[in-house]
Enzyme design. Structure first.
Site, mmCIF file in Angstrom:
data_model
loop_
_atom_site.group_PDB
_atom_site.id
_atom_site.type_symbol
_atom_site.label_atom_id
_atom_site.label_comp_id
_atom_site.label_asym_id
_atom_site.label_seq_id
_atom_site.Cartn_x
_atom_site.Cartn_y
_atom_site.Cartn_z
ATOM 1 N N GLU A 14 0.848 -1.348 -0.141
ATOM 2 C CA GLU A 14 0.037 -0.122 0.086
ATOM 3 C C GLU A 14 0.821 1.421 0.105
ATOM 4 O O GLU A 14 0.257 2.494 0.074
ATOM 5 C CB GLU A 14 -0.994 -0.033 1.375
ATOM 6 C CG GLU A 14 -2.103 -1.085 1.224
ATOM 7 C CD GLU A 14 -1.451 -2.224 2.167
ATOM 8 O OE1 GLU A 14 -0.056 -2.373 2.345
ATOM 9 O OE2 GLU A 14 -2.326 -3.181 2.407
ATOM 10 N N GLY A 15 2.113 1.121 0.081
ATOM 11 C CA GLY A 15 2.886 2.272 0.125
ATOM 12 C C GLY A 15 3.286 2.770 1.652
ATOM 13 O O GLY A 15 3.472 3.692 1.915
ATOM 14 N N LYS A 16 3.222 1.464 2.578
ATOM 15 C CA LYS A 16 3.402 1.937 4.115
ATOM 16 C C LYS A 16 4.876 2.448 4.243
ATOM 17 O O LYS A 16 5.273 3.265 5.109
ATOM 18 C CB LYS A 16 3.540 0.664 4.852
ATOM 19 C CG LYS A 16 2.097 -0.062 4.807
ATOM 20 C CD LYS A 16 1.683 -1.482 5.409
ATOM 21 C CE LYS A 16 2.541 -2.521 4.958
ATOM 22 N NZ LYS A 16 2.037 -2.941 3.397
ATOM 23 N N ASN A 38 9.735 -11.364 3.347
ATOM 24 C CA ASN A 38 8.674 -11.478 2.086
ATOM 25 C C ASN A 38 8.277 -9.866 1.827
ATOM 26 O O ASN A 38 7.647 -9.727 1.060
ATOM 27 C CB ASN A 38 7.381 -12.491 2.595
ATOM 28 C CG ASN A 38 6.813 -12.064 4.086
ATOM 29 O OD1 ASN A 38 7.741 -11.213 5.068
ATOM 30 N ND2 ASN A 38 5.759 -12.643 4.386
ATOM 31 N N GLY A 40 8.511 -5.611 1.508
ATOM 32 C CA GLY A 40 9.376 -4.988 0.526
ATOM 33 C C GLY A 40 8.944 -3.464 0.727
ATOM 34 O O GLY A 40 7.969 -3.325 0.360
ATOM 35 N N THR A 256 -0.586 -14.830 4.231
ATOM 36 C CA THR A 256 0.664 -14.982 4.837
ATOM 37 C C THR A 256 0.461 -15.736 5.982
ATOM 38 O O THR A 256 -0.648 -15.868 6.484
ATOM 39 C CB THR A 256 1.632 -13.529 4.918
ATOM 40 O OG1 THR A 256 2.800 -14.220 5.194
ATOM 41 C CG2 THR A 256 0.951 -12.660 5.987
ATOM 42 N N THR A 316 8.503 -5.404 -4.961
ATOM 43 C CA THR A 316 9.702 -5.133 -4.676
ATOM 44 C C THR A 316 10.502 -6.301 -4.395
ATOM 45 O O THR A 316 11.928 -6.365 -4.452
ATOM 46 C CB THR A 316 9.645 -4.374 -3.085
ATOM 47 O OG1 THR A 316 8.541 -3.214 -3.373
ATOM 48 C CG2 THR A 316 10.969 -3.585 -3.013
ATOM 49 N N THR A 318 9.718 -9.827 -5.037
ATOM 50 C CA THR A 318 9.718 -10.690 -6.242
ATOM 51 C C THR A 318 9.794 -10.145 -7.451
ATOM 52 O O THR A 318 9.979 -10.990 -8.387
ATOM 53 C CB THR A 318 8.574 -11.844 -5.918
ATOM 54 O OG1 THR A 318 7.522 -11.011 -6.069
ATOM 55 C CG2 THR A 318 8.719 -12.604 -4.586
ATOM 56 N N GLY A 319 9.319 -9.048 -7.936
ATOM 57 C CA GLY A 319 9.470 -8.736 -9.052
ATOM 58 C C GLY A 319 8.314 -8.875 -9.749
ATOM 59 O O GLY A 319 8.085 -8.495 -11.044
ATOM 60 N N LYS A 348 -0.760 7.184 -3.532
ATOM 61 C CA LYS A 348 -0.630 6.968 -5.093
ATOM 62 C C LYS A 348 -1.775 7.733 -5.747
ATOM 63 O O LYS A 348 -2.251 7.310 -6.860
ATOM 64 C CB LYS A 348 -0.516 5.473 -5.335
ATOM 65 C CG LYS A 348 0.774 4.891 -4.830
ATOM 66 C CD LYS A 348 1.042 3.522 -5.387
ATOM 67 C CE LYS A 348 2.171 3.329 -6.266
ATOM 68 N NZ LYS A 348 2.620 1.999 -6.645
#
Ligand code: IMP
Length: 446
Positions: A14-16, A38, A40, A256, A316, A318-319, A348
Site C-alpha cells: 500500500e506504500g507503507k 517477504n 519490501g 501470509t 519489490t 519478487t518483481g 498513489k
C-alpha cells in the site's frame, strides 16, 4: 508520547514504507512486529531509491532506533546483507538495531520447503491433479503464490514448537537438538517433493556462524517500548503485508502466515493492547494484490494494465506483476473494523491522474442479493460480484500538490468519498513517489 501502529489496509504493497519513513522522523523507536523478508518497502530519498525487506524503514533517520520484535521471522543472511548494504551507502546504523531473542530464524530448509511446495502445487495445477487445499473450490489455485522466502514453513515450525529462535544460537547443544528435531520431519517432506535433505552438521555450522553478529543487538523489545514511552518518546510499530493477508482475518488460505493486523503488534512486540493509541491504515486509491486468491474488484482489461504501468505495480521483493483493480470500500471497511483504525492514509493519488473516469466499489452482489458488509464465510467471497460505480477523473498531475486546495475538484471529491464510505478520517494523501510528496491533513478532510 504515543504508540502508533501503521498497518496495510488492503493486500499489502500500500506504500507503507513511505509513511513509516515520514512518521519515523518524529519517532524515537520503530519496531517491526511480524513477517520477514517477504516484505519490501521502497523509499525514494533525494532521487535515491532504498528497498528494505527486513530492517524497519526508520533506519534512514539518524536518531531512530530500529527493532525487530518477537513476531518477526529473520533470515540471518538477508539481515546481514541489509546491514552491510546500509554501511556501504554511508548510513550509520551502528548501535541503532535491536532484535528480540524470541524472534524465530528462517533456516535454509524453510526456504527449500516453501519453494518445493509452490513448485509442486503449480505442477499439479498444470497436470490437472487435485492439489487444492481442503474446502477450496476447484476454481481456486493450489499454489498460494508465496514469495518463496521460507515464511510459511518457519511460522509452521514456530507453532509446532520445533522452531529455532535467535536466542538458541548462543547455546550450541540446544541449537543442535532443535535442528535435529526439525530436520527429522522436514527432510522427509523435502524428499517427498524430490528435494535433497539437509545434514544437521552443515545447517548447524551455517547458523552458528551468525552468533557474534546477533549478540550486540539482543534486547527485550517490550521493555524497550515501555522505556521509550516512559521518557515521553514516540514509538512506531510498523506492519508488513496487509489486513487481507492476515492468517486469521485475511482471505485464507491465500494469506501470509503471520498477523499483520493491529492486534498482532501487541503479541509481536510484547506490549499490552492498551498501550496502542493510534492505528493508521494505509490504502492505495485503487487496489492491488500479488499472488493467488480472491480479489473482487480486479480488472482484467486495459484499464488494469494502465494501473500496472502507471503505478509501477511490480513487487519489490519478487518483481512479480501485481493484479490491479478499483478501490474496494467493502475491503477497507473490513480493515477499519478488524484493526480499529483511527486514521486512514491514502497513497498513489498521482497514479489516477489521466483516467477519464475512476471507479470504486461500495457493495457486492452475492447470489443475487446486495451486501454492504464483508461476507462472514470466506468461501462466499469467490461468488461475490463487485458493484462498481464510476466518477469523473482528472487530468492534472497532482504530484506537486501539498494541500487539498491544490488538487483538482474531482480528486478532492474522490478523497471525500473515501473518508465518508470507509468511515475513518483521511489524514495523509500520498501524491507522488518522493518522500516529500504528501498532503498532511491533520484531523482529516471533513
Ligand atoms: P508468503 O508471505 O511468502 O508466505 O506469501 C503468502 C502470500 O502473501 C502470497 O500471496 C504473497 O504474494 C503475499 N505477500 C507476502 N508478502 C507480501 C508483501 O509484502 N506484499 C504483498 N503481498 C505479500
Amino acid at each position: 508520547m504515543t504508540v502508533t501502529v501503521l498497518i496495510g489496509a488492503q493486500w499489502g504493497d500500500e506504500g507503507k514504507g513511505k509513511l513509516v519513513d515520514m512518521l519515523a522522523e518524529r519517532a524515537d523507536l520503530v519496531v517491526r512486529y511480524q513477517g520477514g523478508n517477504n516484505a519490501g518497502h521502497t523509499i525514494v530519498r533525494e532521487g535515491e531509491t532504498f528497498a528494505f525487506h527486513l530492517i524497519p524503514s526508520g533506519v534512514l533517520h539518524a536518531g531512530t532506533i530500529c527493532a525487530l520484535g518477537n513476531g518477526v521471522v529473520i533470515d540471518p543472511q538477508v539481515l546481514r546483507r541489509e546491514v552491510d548494504g546500509l554501511h556501504e551507502r554511508g548510513i550509520d546504523f551502528e548501535g541503532r538495531l535491536r532484535i528480540s531473542p524470541q524472534a524465530h530464524l528462517i533456516m535454509p530448509y524453510h526456504v527449500a520447503l516453501d519453494e518445493a511446495r509452490e513448485i509442486a502445487a503449480i505442477a499439479s495445477e498444470r497436470t490437472g491433479h487435485a492439489g487444492a487445499p481442503a474446502g477450496v473450490q476447484s476454481k481456486d489455485s493450489a499454489a498460494i503464490g508465496t514469495t518463496r522466502r521460507g515464511i510459511g514453513p518457519c511460522y509452521a515450525d514456530k507453532t509446532a514448537r520445533r522452531g529455532v529462535r535467535v536466542e538458541d544460537i548462543f547455546n550450541e547443544e540446544l541449537l543442535r537438538d532443535r535442528i535435529t528435531a526439525a530436520l527429522s520431519e522436514t527432510n522427509v517432506l523435502l524428499e517427498h517433493y524430490g528435494h535433497e535433505g539437509f545434514s544437521v552438521g552443515a545447517v548447524l555450522d551455517q547458523v552458528r556462524a551468525h552468533a557474534d553478529f546477533f549478540r550486540p543487538f539482543i534486547a527485550d523489545i517490550g521493555v524497550l517500548i515501555e522505556r521509550v514511552r516512559e521518557r515521553g518518546g514516540e514509538v512506531l510499530l510498523e506492519g508488513a503485508q496487509g489486513t487481507l493477508l492476515d492468517i486469521d482475518h485475511g482471505t485464507y488460505p491465500y494469506v501470509t502466515s503471520s498477523s499483520p493486523v493491529a492486534g498482532g503488534a501487541a503479541t509481536g512486540t510484547g506490549i499490552g493492547p492498551t498501550r496502542i493509541e493510534r492505528v493508521i491504515g494505509v490504502a492505495k486509491v485503487y487496489a492491488t494484490r500479488v499472488g493467488a486468491g480472491p480479489f473482487p474488484t480486479e480488472l482484467f482489461d486495459s484499464v488494469g494494465d494502465q494501473l500496472v504501468e502507471r503505478g509501477g505495480e511490480f513487487g519489490t521483493t519478487t518483481g512479480r506483476r501485481r493484479r490491479c483493480g478499483w478501490i474496494d470500500f467493502m475491503a477497507l471497511r473490513r480493515a477499519a473494523q478488524v484493526n480499529g483504525l483511527t486514521e486512514l492514509a491514502v497513497t498513489k493519488l498521482d497514479v489516477l491522474s489521466g483516467f477519464e473516469q475512476v471507479g470504486f466499489c461500495d457493495s457486492y452482489e452475492l447470489d443475487g442479493e446486495a451486501i454492504t458488509e464483508w461476507p462472514p464465510l470466506t468461501g462466499d467471497l469467490q461468488r461475490c460480484v463487485p458493484v462498481v460505480e464510476m466518477l469523473p477523473g482528472w487530468l492534472k498531475d497532482v504530484a506537486s500538490a501539498r494541500s487539498l486546495d491544490e488538487l483538482p475538484e474531482e480528486a478532492r471529491s474522490f478523497l471525500r468519498l473515501i473518508e465518508e464510505r470507509v468511515g475513518v478520517p483521511v489524514t495523509f494523501v500520498g501524491t507522488g513517489q518522493d518522500r516529500t510528496a504528501v498532503i498532511d491533513l491533520g484531523a482529516g478532510i471533513a
